[in-house]
Design an enzyme around this catalytic site. Sequence first.
Site, PDB file in Angstrom:
ATOM      1  N   LYS A 189       0.486  -1.154  -0.275  1.00  0.00           N
ATOM      2  CA  LYS A 189      -0.249  -0.181   0.094  1.00  0.00           C
ATOM      3  C   LYS A 189       0.453   0.950   0.211  1.00  0.00           C
ATOM      4  O   LYS A 189       1.945   1.129   0.435  1.00  0.00           O
ATOM      5  CB  LYS A 189      -1.123  -0.311   1.023  1.00  0.00           C
ATOM      6  CG  LYS A 189      -1.643   1.335   1.082  1.00  0.00           C
ATOM      7  CD  LYS A 189      -2.806   1.161   2.453  1.00  0.00           C
ATOM      8  CE  LYS A 189      -3.841   2.526   2.207  1.00  0.00           C
ATOM      9  NZ  LYS A 189      -4.407   2.471   3.360  1.00  0.00           N
ATOM     10  N   LYS A 198      -2.429  -1.186  -3.748  1.00  0.00           N
ATOM     11  CA  LYS A 198      -3.563  -0.668  -3.591  1.00  0.00           C
ATOM     12  C   LYS A 198      -2.068   0.864  -3.734  1.00  0.00           C
ATOM     13  O   LYS A 198      -1.249   1.338  -3.122  1.00  0.00           O
ATOM     14  CB  LYS A 198      -3.943  -0.808  -2.124  1.00  0.00           C
ATOM     15  CG  LYS A 198      -5.175   1.181  -2.359  1.00  0.00           C
ATOM     16  CD  LYS A 198      -5.557   0.380  -1.113  1.00  0.00           C
ATOM     17  CE  LYS A 198      -6.524   1.400  -0.678  1.00  0.00           C
ATOM     18  NZ  LYS A 198      -6.307   1.569   0.567  1.00  0.00           N
TER      19      LYS A 198
END
Length: 353
Positions: free
Chosen positions: A221, A275
């Site tokens: 992330k 992400k």
Amino acid sequence: MAIKYGRPIELREVSRRDGTGASPALDLTVRPRRNRKAEWARRMVRENVLTTDDLIWPLFLIDGNNKREQIASMPSVERLSVDQAVRDAERAMKLTIPCLALFPYTDPSLRDEEGSEATNPNNLVCQAVRAIKKEFPEIGILCDVALDPFTSHGHDGLISDGKILNDETVAVLVRQALVQAEAGCDIIAPSDMMDGRVAAIREGLDRTGLLDVQIMAYAAKYASAFYGPFRDAIGSAKTLTGDKRTYQMDSANTDEALREVELDIAEGADMVMVKPGMPYLDVVRRVKDTFAMPTFAYQVSGEYAMIAAAANNGWLDGDRAMMESLLAFKRAGADGVLSYFAPKAAEKLRTQG
Ligand SMILES: NCc1[nH]cc(CCC(=O)O)c1CC(=O)O
């Protein structure tokens, strides 16, 4: 046969590669366009397909009853009171979307330095999990684990002297995961990027007998500008002090993503996630090729907002851009996508198929 744009190429010219021929030397025995000549032919050679099984639909929750609130920076996405979230769960069931992800807008009066509302077994997320599972036990529910919807400073962890504390935060995240799992959620998705949290959550779940609860780790992330509209949606945009670069990843790195994913797998993650999505498709591909794990991507709020805004301005065909962007995740090797387009895309897939 009438030839409009010139004479037909004769076969013997094909071998004339020295450029001395009457026409340019083109090897036209090979014509890739043949396989694209009609929709049926394109369907035959299509390498990747998007289905409703690939979609995870994120929902935003808000306190109250019979409430649906527009989010300005995310056209057509709403904050839902729990009863309305149940209605959207029904819509997801009908559209054969396998899984929902839940995110709360926490009332500002409930936010504090420690994010204590995160571990309240009766918080908005837990209420929604119970309400949805009661009516639709067959739908999967994923719950995010991080403190940012609950902290007055908008960070994902506990802070001391301006520093995000790792190990102390992990202890709270385990409790947050447990209240969500005990409420009936199926997948715990730690999005906080603290070190060691997957192992700690796995241990907590197992110790409590919640052996079947899966973990989808937000493994790679990145500290991204594309989360802006999400922070509007959960109400942390105005309160967030500083940025998240001491725990979320530097967008320049991909080797580091592999190390993060490797760690999360070793710690017990059942599925891993990358992400944001579209700007990081190279990472999705590397992760899938390296680990062959169930790999997901999050088409985040900013990606959604860009496409939705351009479409609303008439600058691009919104439906086509939506489907093309979702298919790109499949092409990059993702097994599924968290996307705010999920219901719209599922509707389109249904009418097409
Ligand atoms: N840690 C919470 C969290 N979980 C998902 C998102 C972003 C999702 C989106 O932008 O759609 C965020 C925001 C953040 O890390 O700041």
